[in-house]
Design a protein around this motif. Structure first.
Motif, PDB file in Angstrom:
ATOM      1  N   SER A  57      16.604   3.306  -5.752  1.00 54.14           N
ATOM      2  CA  SER A  57      15.587   3.584  -4.732  1.00 54.14           C
ATOM      3  C   SER A  57      15.444   5.090  -4.496  1.00 54.14           C
ATOM      4  N   ALA A  61      12.025   7.378  -5.465  1.00 51.16           N
ATOM      5  CA  ALA A  61      11.385   8.345  -4.569  1.00 51.16           C
ATOM      6  C   ALA A  61      11.336   9.717  -5.213  1.00 51.16           C
ATOM      7  N   ALA A  64       8.504   9.818  -7.725  1.00 50.44           N
ATOM      8  CA  ALA A  64       7.214   9.960  -7.039  1.00 50.44           C
ATOM      9  C   ALA A  64       7.002  11.389  -6.564  1.00 50.44           C
ATOM     10  N   ALA A 230      12.986   7.144   5.673  1.00 50.97           N
ATOM     11  CA  ALA A 230      11.820   7.546   4.885  1.00 50.97           C
ATOM     12  C   ALA A 230      11.282   8.900   5.319  1.00 50.97           C
ATOM     13  N   PHE A 233      13.335  11.952   4.379  1.00 51.68           N
ATOM     14  CA  PHE A 233      13.105  12.366   2.998  1.00 51.68           C
ATOM     15  C   PHE A 233      11.823  13.181   2.882  1.00 51.68           C
ATOM     16  N   TYR A 371      13.769   4.506   1.373  1.00 49.06           N
ATOM     17  CA  TYR A 371      13.357   5.268   0.191  1.00 49.06           C
ATOM     18  C   TYR A 371      12.153   4.628  -0.502  1.00 49.06           C
ATOM     19  N   LEU A 372      12.045   3.307  -0.424  1.00 51.27           N
ATOM     20  CA  LEU A 372      10.837   2.661  -0.962  1.00 51.27           C
ATOM     21  C   LEU A 372       9.610   3.051  -0.137  1.00 51.27           C
ATOM     22  N   ALA A 374       9.269   5.941   1.469  1.00 47.80           N
ATOM     23  CA  ALA A 374       8.972   7.314   1.061  1.00 47.80           C
ATOM     24  C   ALA A 374       8.243   7.323  -0.284  1.00 47.80           C
ATOM     25  N   TYR A 375       8.698   6.483  -1.199  1.00 48.27           N
ATOM     26  CA  TYR A 375       8.017   6.340  -2.484  1.00 48.27           C
ATOM     27  C   TYR A 375       6.558   5.937  -2.282  1.00 48.27           C
ATOM     28  N   LEU A 378       4.430   8.871  -1.073  1.00 49.19           N
ATOM     29  CA  LEU A 378       4.148   9.823  -2.149  1.00 49.19           C
ATOM     30  C   LEU A 378       3.150   9.255  -3.143  1.00 49.19           C
ATOM     31  N   GLU A 379       3.262   7.967  -3.436  1.00 44.79           N
ATOM     32  CA  GLU A 379       2.286   7.314  -4.320  1.00 44.79           C
ATOM     33  C   GLU A 379       0.901   7.290  -3.671  1.00 44.79           C
TER      34      GLU A 379
END
Length: 468
Positions: A57, A61, A64, A230, A233, A371-372, A374-375, A378-379
């Motif tokens: 995870s 991130a 990304a 999230a 990060f 972290y997902l 946050a990913y 960013l996506e």
């Protein structure tokens, strides 16, 4: 290597972290180009691959972040994640010097034996504690609570506490969860559910150099614990993160851990003035991260149409405990409760021959989902650059639990303990938090050409103003 999943080299069973990272990256909306390498040894003791999930995870991130940075200069970047340090960040990153944080747990919270199984009561919030004690009809002490709980069936007590406005979870096996209506609903949801938002009138260009989120504003309406992970990060990547909490809310055991790099203010969203101020903040932000259950924002007059109207092109990421569909979609929940509901606590108890529920060694659902999230932010920002469209992403702790339970730990418990922490694990320098000096663990993540740095130390909730 680039293309598709952003992992490098073979992804066989010997490198489960990269397998899991590839599956996370496949939930995105465009192929990832960042090249991910996993280093480090040691696993936390668990029947589930907690350390591998931590590395996956955090690494996703990082990929990304590399992809968004590449949008500024076209340069693909290498990403490295240390699985041991990642698992340590899944516990606590902060090491106080000469002081200690209070326990995040209320003295009544915990697992209790019922007449037919086990139940967990989550009583950290005063209202949740009062609800549980009201149903049980006992004072707030463990022994009277335990005696009262012993006379109940677990499922009946869970229902009564939830109906009273509290938080509880009967222990279920994975099979019981999977066969129930809510388990089936969660299984039908994607790991990250996406939908397009409105077109933005102006799309900020990502910052060049080592701070890909510099100049971007993140409105943080999250509390314990995934959402704050999230947004921490995102702050480390340069975002201006403003966390907004209601009056009198506090998380004394967690705030020093998760407030790194952020500003904080209080608003009462039940009050017209507070809602108006929040809308003013929303009009000028790029990202909204929230942990409100389905319908909760609508009840405050801040429904999806209002949010989109206030900020066309908004990148929004929402978190729910038990999923966005099914009969439990509006149920309050936390990591430890979802572990009980989804069979995680039962699995280790059975496999290791224990006589009580066995949770994960860290709150992996919270941290991993953080972290997902946050990913997903960013996506969403990368997609907005490509298309001009905002987006909405939805995640849940229960769906993350399903992802984790779909994999097994690669080693026996007695061979999994990571090496003890050393001074080399700590980042240089001292963080002057509002509570005293502290050290942080080194970041478990390296993204080529990207600097992870906090613009401010951790501070108390409500210590700032509700403004950009």
């Amino acid at each position: 290597m680039g293309g598709g999943h952003g992992t490098s080299g073979p992804t066989d069973g010997k490198d489960l972290a990269r397998v899991m990272a590839a599956r996370i990256l496949a939930s995105g909306r465009a192929p990832s180009q960042g090249r991910l390498t996993v280093t480090g040894v040691g696993n936390l003791p668990s029947v589930l691959p907690v350390t591998e999930f931590a590395a996956a995870s955090v690494g996703a991130a990082g990929v990304a972040a590399a992809d968004l940075a590449a949008a500024a200069d076209g340069r693909h970047r290498d990403v490295r994640v240390d699985r041991r340090l990642a698992s340590m960040w899944f516990a606590w990153s902060l090491r106080p010097v000469g002081w200690r944080t209070p326990s995040p747990w209320d003295d009544v919270a915990g697992d209790y034996r019922t007449c037919d199984g086990w139940i967990r009561l989550h009583t950290n919030a005063a209202a949740h504690r009062e609800a549980a004690l009201r149903v049980l009809g006992v004072p707030g002490e463990r022994d009277p609570v335990a005696r009262a709980v012993a006379g109940w069936e677990a499922a009946e007590l869970e229902t009564r506490v939830v109906e009273a406005g509290g938080c509880a979870a009967a222990m279920r096996s994975a099979a019981e969860w999977a066969s129930g209506e809510q388990g089936r609903s969660v299984a039908s949801e994607p790991l990250i559910a996406w939908e397009d938002g409105d077109r933005s009138g102006a799309v900020p260009t990502p910052a060049g150099g080592g701070r890909p989120l510099e100049g971007l504003r993140v409105l943080d309406l999250t509390r314990v614990l995934a959402g704050p992970v999230a947004t921490r990060f995102l702050a480390l990547l340069g975002a201006d993160v403003l966390r907004v909490d209601p009056p009198r809310w506090d998380e004394p055991g967690l705030v020093p851990e998760v407030m790194l790099g952020k500003r904080s203010a209080r608003l009462d969203l039940r009050d017209a003035r507070g809602r108006g101020r929040l809308l003013e903040l929303l009009e000028r932000c790029d990202v909204l991260v929230h942990g409100y259950r389905p319908g909760a924002l609508d009840g405050l007059g801040l429904g999806a149409a209002v949010r989109r109207g206030a900020r066309p092109g908004l990148v929004e990421v929402g978190l729910d405990a038990y999923g966005w569909t099914g009969p439990w979609r509006t149920r309050r929940g936390f990591d430890s409760l979802v572990q009980m509901s989804t069979g995680i606590a039962d699995a280790a108890m059975r496999e290791w021959g224990l006589d009580a529920p066995k949770p994960l060694p860290v709150q992996a659902l919270d941290h991993g989902t953080g972290y997902l999230m946050a990913y997903a932010v960013l996506e969403g920002l990368r997609r907005r650059l490509d298309t001009g469209l905002g987006s909405v992403a939805r995640l849940s702790l229960a769906r993350t639990a399903l992802f984790l339970t779909g994999h097994r730990a690669p080693a026996a418990p007695d061979s999994q303990t990571p090496a003890p922490e050393t001074d080399d694990d700590l980042a240089p320098g001292v963080e002057d938090t509002e509570w005293g000096p502290a050290r942080r663990l080194r970041m478990p993540l390296e993204v080529e050409g990207v600097a992870f740095a906090a613009p401010r130390p951790a501070g108390a909730l409500g210590s700032g103003q509700a403004r950009w």
